[in-house]
Design an enzyme around this catalytic site. Structure first.
Site, PDB file in Angstrom:
ATOM      1  N   HIS A  26       0.839  -1.203   0.000  1.00 45.84           N
ATOM      2  CA  HIS A  26       0.000   0.000   0.000  1.00 45.84           C
ATOM      3  C   HIS A  26       0.870   1.247   0.000  1.00 45.84           C
ATOM      4  O   HIS A  26       2.044   1.215   0.398  1.00 45.84           O
ATOM      5  CB  HIS A  26      -0.937   0.015   1.213  1.00 45.84           C
ATOM      6  CG  HIS A  26      -0.261   0.327   2.514  1.00 45.84           C
ATOM      7  ND1 HIS A  26      -0.172   1.599   3.015  1.00 45.84           N
ATOM      8  CD2 HIS A  26       0.375  -0.477   3.405  1.00 45.84           C
ATOM      9  CE1 HIS A  26       0.485   1.575   4.174  1.00 45.84           C
ATOM     10  NE2 HIS A  26       0.827   0.324   4.429  1.00 45.84           N
ATOM     11  N   CYS A  27       0.285   2.352  -0.479  1.00 41.86           N
ATOM     12  CA  CYS A  27       0.939   3.647  -0.374  1.00 41.86           C
ATOM     13  C   CYS A  27       0.140   4.477   0.615  1.00 41.86           C
ATOM     14  O   CYS A  27      -0.514   3.940   1.500  1.00 41.86           O
ATOM     15  CB  CYS A  27       1.024   4.326  -1.744  1.00 41.86           C
ATOM     16  SG  CYS A  27      -0.571   4.561  -2.563  1.00 41.86           S
ATOM     17  N   PHE A  28       0.150   5.797   0.484  1.00 43.96           N
ATOM     18  CA  PHE A  28      -0.529   6.643   1.461  1.00 43.96           C
ATOM     19  C   PHE A  28      -2.046   6.521   1.401  1.00 43.96           C
ATOM     20  O   PHE A  28      -2.733   6.727   2.391  1.00 43.96           O
ATOM     21  CB  PHE A  28      -0.132   8.116   1.261  1.00 43.96           C
ATOM     22  CG  PHE A  28       1.143   8.470   1.950  1.00 43.96           C
ATOM     23  CD1 PHE A  28       1.184   8.650   3.319  1.00 43.96           C
ATOM     24  CD2 PHE A  28       2.316   8.598   1.230  1.00 43.96           C
ATOM     25  CE1 PHE A  28       2.365   8.963   3.956  1.00 43.96           C
ATOM     26  CE2 PHE A  28       3.501   8.914   1.862  1.00 43.96           C
ATOM     27  CZ  PHE A  28       3.530   9.099   3.229  1.00 43.96           C
ATOM     28  N   TYR A 307       4.620   7.837  -8.829  1.00 44.53           N
ATOM     29  CA  TYR A 307       5.874   7.329  -8.275  1.00 44.53           C
ATOM     30  C   TYR A 307       6.943   7.161  -9.350  1.00 44.53           C
ATOM     31  O   TYR A 307       8.110   6.948  -9.037  1.00 44.53           O
ATOM     32  CB  TYR A 307       5.636   5.990  -7.573  1.00 44.53           C
ATOM     33  CG  TYR A 307       4.816   6.128  -6.317  1.00 44.53           C
ATOM     34  CD1 TYR A 307       5.311   6.811  -5.217  1.00 44.53           C
ATOM     35  CD2 TYR A 307       3.535   5.596  -6.237  1.00 44.53           C
ATOM     36  CE1 TYR A 307       4.550   6.959  -4.074  1.00 44.53           C
ATOM     37  CE2 TYR A 307       2.770   5.740  -5.097  1.00 44.53           C
ATOM     38  CZ  TYR A 307       3.284   6.421  -4.012  1.00 44.53           C
ATOM     39  OH  TYR A 307       2.533   6.574  -2.887  1.00 44.53           O
TER      40      TYR A 307
END
Length: 625
Positions: A26-28, A307
Site C-alpha cells: 500500500h501507499c498513502f 511514483y
C-alpha cells in the site's frame, strides 16, 4: 462505516481471493496488488464497498483507493493474503505480457511505496534542522547539529539498503541475498576511494570503476532484478544438501563483481543522464516545464503513475543537493485541495459541502485522492480548474527557481524542506495556488448537485399540506435511479418503449455504473438475465428499470444485482450495477428506460425534466392519482 476488517475481506474476495494475489502492498491512500489474472477482478463491485473511494487497473497493477485509513485496511488484507507473493511469478506481476512502460511504473511503485513514510519523515526532519540552523536556534557545526543531521541523513545515505529490501520483495528473491548487494555498493573502500577521486580497480584483468553509490537508486534495483534470475538458475543445478550454503556463496561471487564492474556504473550514469535530460528541458524553458508538470500531476496521480518520478527526484538530490520538481508538485497538490475548498464555498448541497471541505483540507496536507475522486472527478469541471491553477502556480515557482533541499511528500506539513533563498517564492506560489484555485472554481463553475436535505417525513407532511391547500390528490415523486442524460421515450429505438406499450416513463443515457432505488418499497422481480429490475413503492407504484436495449442477449454479463426479490429497499439504496463500458463494447445500447408499468392506475405521470443532465436521486417523475 464498514470495519477495516470487513472492507479488507470484501476487497480480497472481489479480486479473486488469496490464490490470485501475487503481491500486495500500500501507499498513502491506495491498496496495490499484482494479480495472476486481472479478469477475475470485479472492479465495479469493489467500487461499491463501504470504505472504498475508487478502484482501477493501471498497467498490470490493481489499485484500490481507500484514503487516510489505508494502513489499517492493509493490515487486515495482509492477514488474509500474506505480505509476500502468492506464488513465484517472475517479476512480480501477471503472467501476461505487459507493455514496457506499464511494467516499469509497476516496479517503481512497488519498490518505493513501502519506504515512503521513512524517507518522508526524514526529509521533513532534515528541513527542520536546516531551518533551525538558519535561524541560529542551533549552532552550525555543533554536536547537536551533527547528531540531528545524522538522524535525518542516514536514511538517504543508506537508501540502497532500503531499496534492496523492497526490490527483493517485488522480484520474489530473498531479501537476505539482496541486502549484501547494497553492502557491496556501500562498502567504505569503494565510497572513500570514489570521494577521493582515486583511479578504478582491476579485478581479474577487468576494470572496476569507483563510484559513490550513496543515495543512489537505479544501480541496486538493476542488481536485485538480475539476482532474481540468477538464484533460480543456480538452484536448478545445485544439490539440495548444498543449497543453503553454496547458492548464496555463488550468487555473491557472481553478482557482486558484475554489479561493481558493469551494472552499478551503468545504473549510475543512466540516472545522471535521466536527471540531466529533465534538467535540460527545464533549462530550455522553466515556464513550460513548470506548467506541464503542475497541470498534468492530477492526471498522473489518478493513473497511479506519480511514483515514476521518484528516481529523478532522488537523482537530483544526489547530484545537486536539491530538487526542482518537488516545489511544482507541491503547487499542484495545493491546487487540488484548494479547488475542493472552492467547491465547498460555492456549493449549496450540504452533503457535497461536507465531503468537499474534509477532502480539501486533506489535499492541502498532501493526500489528494479524497479530493480527486470524491469531488473533482465527480463534478468534472473542478478537475480542469485544479489543473489550470496547478499549472500556473507550477510555472511560477519553476521560473523563480523554487527548490526542495530534502525529499518529503508535497504538502504544507513539509514546508521546512523548501527553506532556502527561494523559500519566499515557494510560499508565494503556495498561497497563490490556493487563491487562484478558489477564484477559478467560481469563474469556471460546476454543475452543483441538488440539495435534497428534507427528511422523508418532512417531505411527506409538506406534500400533504400543499395538497390540502390546493384541494388535490397527493402526488408521488419518483427519483432518478441513475446519473446521466434525459432521453424521451419517443426517441428510444424500441417500439415496446417508444409507443409506451409497457407504460409511460422516461429513459436515461447513464454516465455511471450504479443503479439506486428510486423509491421506498420492495423488489418484486429480477429478470434471470439481470438486465431488468421491477420495484413496487410503498404507495403501490410499479416501476421497471430496463438496463440497456436488447441486453437480454448478454445473459447477465456486465450486470450485478445486489438485491433479491422480496427485499425491502429505501430510496437511494444501491440495488445493482451495469458495466456500461462492457455493454457498449459488446455492441449494445446502454440507454435505460424507466417505466411505470401500472400507468393506467394514475391520473397523470408528469416529467420533472425532459432534457439535459440528471443526477442520482433528482426528481424524475411526478405521479398523481
Amino acid at each position: 462505516m464498514a470495519s477495516h476488517k470487513e472492507t479488507a475481506k470484501q476487497v480480497v474476495e472481489l479480486i479473486g481471493g488469496k490464490a490470485n494475489v501475487v503481491n500486495a502492498w500500500h501507499c498513502f491512500t491506495r491498496l496495490r496488488f499484482n494479480l495472476h489474472d486481472n479478469e477475475k477482478v470485479k472492479l465495479n463491485e469493489i467500487k461499491q464497498i463501504k470504505g472504498v473511494m475508487g478502484a482501477q487497473i493501471s498497467g498490470d497493477q490493481l489499485q484500490v483507493i481507500i484514503g487516510n485509513t489505508v494502513a489499517k485496511v492493509y493490515s487486515e488484507v495482509e492477514k488474509l493474503v500474506g505480505s509476500g507473493s502468492g506464488s513465484a511469478a517472475k517479476a512480480g506481476g501477471s503472467e501476461k505480457k505487459e507493455k514496457v512502460i506499464s511494467k516499469l511504473m509497476d516496479v517503481i511503485s512497488s519498490v518505493f511505496t513501502p519506504i515512503i513514510p521513512a524517507i518522508a519523515g526524514a526529509g521533513v526532519l532534515k528541513g527542520i534542522v536546516t531551518l533551525f540552523v538558519s535561524l541560529k536556534w542551533i549552532t552550525k557545526g555543533s554536536d547537536t547539529e551533527l547528531v540531528l543531521q545524522l538522524i535525518s541523513d542516514s536514511i538517504f545515505y543508506f537508501l540502497p539498503f532500503l531499496l534492496a529490501s523492497t526490490t527483493a520483495k517485488k522480484f520474489n528473491v530473498s531479501q537476505y541475498l539482496a541486502i549484501p548487494l547494497a553492502g557491496a555498493y556501500m562498502y567504505p573502500t569503494i565510497l572513500d576511494a570514489a570521494k577521493a577521486g582515486a583511479d578504478g580497480l582491476i579485478f581479474l584483468g577487468l576494470p572496476l570503476p569507483l563510484v559513490n553509490y550513496s543515495a543512489s537508486v537505479i544501480p541496486i534495483i538493476l542488481s536485485v532484478w538480475l539476482l532474481s534470475y540468477l538464484v533460480p538458475i543456480i538452484d536448478r543445478f545445485m544439490p539440495n544438501v548444498l543449497k543453503i550454503v553454496f547458492t548464496p556463496a555463488l550468487s555473491f561471487l557472481i553478482m557482486i563483481p558484475i554489479q561493481l564492474i558493469a551494472i552499478g556504473p551503468l545504473g549510475h550514469y543512466l540516472g545522471l543522464g535521466l536527471g540531466n535530460l529533465v534538467l535540460w528541458l527545464f533549462s530550455f524553458s522553466p515556464l513550460i516545464g513548470g506548467i506541464f508538470v503542475g497541470a498534468t500531476r492530477p492526471i498522473v496521480i489518478l493513473t497511479g503513475m506519480h511514483y515514476g518520478l521518484f528516481p529523478i527526484l532522488f537523482q537530483n538530490f544526489s547530484q545537486f543537493g536539491y530538487d526542482y520538481l518537488a516545489p511544482i508538485n507541491f503547487m499542484s497538490t495545493t491546487a487540488v485541495g484548494a479547488t475542493a475548498i472552492g467547491v465547498y464555498l460555492k456549493s449549496r448541497n450540504k452533503n457535497l459541502k461536507s465531503v468537499a471541505l474534509s477532502a480539501g483540507v486533506s489535499g492541502i496536507i498532501g493526500v489528494t485522492e479524497p479530493a480527486l475522486y470524491g469531488v473533482l472527478v465527480r463534478l468534472k469541471k473542478p478537475l480542469f480548474t485544479a489543473m489550470i491553477a496547478g499549472g500556473i502556480a507550477g510555472g511560477f515557482v519553476s521560473v523563480m527557481g523554487g527548490k526542495a533541499y530534502a525529499f518529503a511528500m508535497p504538502s504544507i506539513i513539509s514546508l521546512p524542506v523548501y527553506f532556502g533563498p527561494e523559500f519566499i517564492y515557494v510560499i508565494t506560489g503556495f498561497f497563490g495556488s490556493i487563491i487562484l484555485a478558489i477564484i477559478l472554481t467560481y469563474v469556471i463553475g460546476f454543475d452543483d448537485e441538488p440539495n435534497d436535505t428534507l427528511k422523508k417525513s418532512e417531505r411527506s407532511m409538506k406534500q400533504q399540506s400543499a395538497a390540502k391547500e390546493k384541494n388535490v390528490s397527493i402526488s408521488s415523486i419518483i427519483k432518478s435511479p441513475m446519473a446521466g442524460a434525459i432521453v424521451s421515450l419517443s426517441e428510444v429505438p424500441d417500439d415496446t418503449f417508444s409507443q409506451e406499450i409497457m407504460g409511460a416513463g422516461i429513459a436515461i443515457q447513464p454516465k455511471d455504473n450504479s443503479i439506486k432505488s428510486p423509491v421506498n418499497g420492495e423488489i418484486i422481480s429480477i429478470f434471470p438475465t439481470k438486465h431488468a429490475i421491477c420495484l413496487k413503492s410503498t404507495d403501490g407504484i410499479e416501476i421497471l428499470i430496463h438496463l440497456g436495449l436488447d441486453t437480454v442477449e448478454l445473459n447477465g454479463k456486465g450486470f450485478n444485482i445486489l438485491v433479491e426479490e422480496g427485499q425491502k429497499v429505501e430510496e437511494g439504496d444501491l440495488i445493482g450495477t451495469m458495466d456500461i463500458d462492457y455493454v457498449q463494447k459488446a455492441g449494445y445500447s446502454i440507454l435505460t428506460p424507466i417505466i411505470v408499468t401500472n400507468s393506467t392506475s394514475y391520473k397523470s405521470i408528469l416529467l420533472r425534466k425532459s432534457r439535459g443532465e440528471i443526477y442520482f436521486q433528482e426528481a424524475l417523475l411526478t405521479i398523481s392519482k
